[in-house]
Design an enzyme around this catalytic site. Structure first.
Site, PDB file in Angstrom:
ATOM      1  N   ASP A  11       0.890  -1.167   0.000  1.00  0.00           N
ATOM      2  CA  ASP A  11       0.000   0.000   0.000  1.00  0.00           C
ATOM      3  C   ASP A  11       0.924   1.212   0.000  1.00  0.00           C
ATOM      4  OD1 ASP A  11      -1.556   2.161   0.667  1.00  0.00           O
ATOM      5  OD2 ASP A  11      -2.632   1.155   2.297  1.00  0.00           O
ATOM      6  N   TYR A  63       0.432   0.193  14.992  1.00  0.00           N
ATOM      7  CA  TYR A  63      -0.531  -0.044  13.923  1.00  0.00           C
ATOM      8  C   TYR A  63      -0.165   0.753  12.678  1.00  0.00           C
ATOM      9  CZ  TYR A  63      -4.729  -0.548  11.239  1.00  0.00           C
ATOM     10  OH  TYR A  63      -5.596  -0.844  10.230  1.00  0.00           O
ATOM     11  N   LYS A  88      -3.584  -2.814   7.898  1.00  0.00           N
ATOM     12  CA  LYS A  88      -3.555  -4.278   7.902  1.00  0.00           C
ATOM     13  C   LYS A  88      -2.612  -4.772   6.811  1.00  0.00           C
ATOM     14  CE  LYS A  88      -5.811  -6.312  11.166  1.00  0.00           C
ATOM     15  NZ  LYS A  88      -5.003  -6.659  12.313  1.00  0.00           N
TER      16      LYS A  88
HETATM   17  C1  F6R Z   1      -7.574  -0.431   7.280  1.00  0.00           C
HETATM   18  C2  F6R Z   1      -7.145   0.940   7.489  1.00  0.00           C
HETATM   19  C3  F6R Z   1      -8.174   1.932   7.792  1.00  0.00           C
HETATM   20  C4  F6R Z   1      -7.707   3.032   8.734  1.00  0.00           C
HETATM   21  C5  F6R Z   1      -8.820   4.039   9.011  1.00  0.00           C
HETATM   22  C6  F6R Z   1      -8.353   5.205   9.877  1.00  0.00           C
HETATM   23  O1  F6R Z   1      -6.487  -1.243   7.010  1.00  0.00           O
HETATM   24  O2  F6R Z   1      -5.972   1.243   7.380  1.00  0.00           O
HETATM   25  O3  F6R Z   1      -9.348   1.329   8.240  1.00  0.00           O
HETATM   26  O4  F6R Z   1      -7.283   2.467   9.954  1.00  0.00           O
HETATM   27  O5  F6R Z   1      -9.316   4.550   7.800  1.00  0.00           O
HETATM   28  O6  F6R Z   1      -7.247   5.793   9.301  1.00  0.00           O
HETATM   29  P1  F6R Z   1      -6.556   7.111   9.908  1.00  0.00           P
HETATM   30  O7  F6R Z   1      -6.274   6.832  11.345  1.00  0.00           O
HETATM   31  O8  F6R Z   1      -5.303   7.251   9.085  1.00  0.00           O
HETATM   32  O9  F6R Z   1      -7.508   8.239   9.702  1.00  0.00           O
HETATM   33 MG    MG Z   2      -4.084   2.157   3.101  1.00  0.00          MG
HETATM   34 MG    MG Z   3      -4.952  -2.267   1.995  1.00  0.00          MG
END
Ligand code: F6R
Ligand code: MG
Ligand code: MG
Length: 372
Positions: A10, A227, A230
């Site tokens: 990604d 984190y 994923k």
């Molecule tokens: C799933 C993923 C998203 C983000 C979510 C919040 O893999 O990456 O679900 O966790 O969109 O993202 P932020 O914290 O960057 O606004």
């Molecule tokens: Mg992403």
């Molecule tokens: Mg992805």
């Protein structure tokens, strides 16, 4: 030996975390065409699932080859620069290291690599998933290679009767074990039924003495200690002639089983099998998606893909996934929609818990709330 490598990352989402921008796919295609022209690869194709860009490459360098991994690393840096120019979300998200050293292990991009001697006809399926983790392949791999209620060949085909060897990784302890199935099926299920920690990495056919399946197994959070989205795993499965048939390899996905991932990588949700044009999770950053791209690998060339889940016979699975998603969503922030606490360790929730640590008092010594 020939190697099929899927290397994915990604490197920026369009819009949010839902898709890869066409300019990034276009650039990746040009880079792969160059790599074929210079002889680095015998063939290469670009595909995407959600916000993950996948390079599907055939070459003669073997697994973990520096030449192939460094090429992918540089390509992902280039697509990151496009994402930065367009202001895409999370540009360079999966590139966790500053410097490349030898191969991509522990650097962020995920990869599955399968080395094989090409058979007269070599049908292979490349699976790409978004909004989930590598253990998501455990259930379908078990069903393809060990469950006679899924795979008729396990009963009917003489070459499949001896069974398969499953190589399983313990991602917490960085250890591996090989289970000889069917005799050690029950032992194996003790572990692979816990897919957040134990992941099927490779499957080997005892009769053909060859690798039948390979998955990407890295956990970004375990690498980064926090984190970072994923892992969105990939998988390669060889089919037919002593291995599960194409239809047996796809059959497990007719049941939209529950995986970990979805919104903020923190929820259980059904895995929805989709064609490429539906592989863009929008609702609650989900439901998690899987696409299946079928190829005949012929003289090192990728003949394909066939978009194998773009088939009405998976409509019911998609419908059931939507019903299941509605059901789980109504739990809001409650388990089992939200992941159990130990699986949230690497999310931002941990910092919030830390802020409240001092407020917790022993139950029996604490004054009543009014006397505080
Ligand atoms: C799933 C993923 C998203 C983000 C979510 C919040 O893999 O990456 O679900 O966790 O969109 O993202 P932020 O914290 O960057 O606004
Ligand atoms: Mg992403
Ligand atoms: Mg992805």
């Amino acid at each position: 030996m020939t190697t099929l490598s899927i290397i994915k990352a990604d490197t920026g989402g369009f819009v949010g975390h839902s898709a890869v921008h066409p300019d990034m796919e276009h650039a990746a295609r040009e880079w792969l065409a160059d790599a074929v022209n210079t002889g680095l690869l015998s063939d290469g194709q670009v595909a995407s699932c959600g916000d993950d860009l996948a390079l599907i490459m055939v070459h003669g360098h073997g697994a973990d080859a520096e030449a192939v991994h460094s090429f992918a690393w540089e390509l992902f840096q280039h697509t990151t620069s496009i994402a930065q120019r367009l202001g895409l979300y999370g540009a360079g998200q999966d590139l966790l290291s500053d410097a490349f050293s030898g191969n991509l292990r522990g650097m962020g991009p995920g990869y599955a690599e399968l080395e094989f001697t090409e058979r007269p006809s070599e049908p292979m399926i490349c699976f790409l998933a978004d909004k989930t983790e590598p253990g998501a392949w455990n259930l379908p791999l078990y069903r393809m290679f060990a469950d006679p209620f899924n795979t008729a060949g396990l009963v009917i085909d003489k070459n499949m009767h001896p069974g398969f060897l499953f190589e399983v990784y313990d991602l917490h302890e960085e250890k591996r074990i090989v289970f000889d199935c069917p005799s050690e099926l029950y032992d194996m299920l003790m572990y692979i039924g816990a897919p957040a920690r134990y992941v099927v990495h490779r499957i080997h056919s005892k009769t053909l003495a060859a690798t039948a399946a390979a998955t990407s197994t890295q956990r970004l959070s375990l690498i980064a200690g926090k984190y970072v989205g994923k892992d969105d795993p990939v998988m390669i499965v060889r089919c037919q002639s002593g291995l599960p048939a194409v239809g047996e390899v796809l059959e497990p996905f007719a049941f939209p089983y529950t995986v970990a991932g979805c919104m903020r990588g923190s929820h259980h949700a059904p895995l929805m099998p989709v064609g490429l044009d539906q592989a863009h999770p929008t609702r609650f950053d989900g439901p998690p998606r899987v696409v299946a791209l079928g190829f005949q690998v012929t003289d090192g060339k990728l003949v394909g893909p066939r978009d194998l889940f773009a088939d009405p016979s998976f409509d019911r699975a998609r419908q059931q996934a939507n019903v299941t998603m509605d059901y789980l969503r109504r739990h809001g922030p409650f388990e089992p929609h939200r992941l159990p606490l130990e699986d949230l360790e690497y999310t931002t929730m941990r910092q919030l818990e830390d802020d409240l640590t001092d407020r917790w008092q022993p139950i029996h010594e604490a004054p009543a709330p009014a006397e505080r």
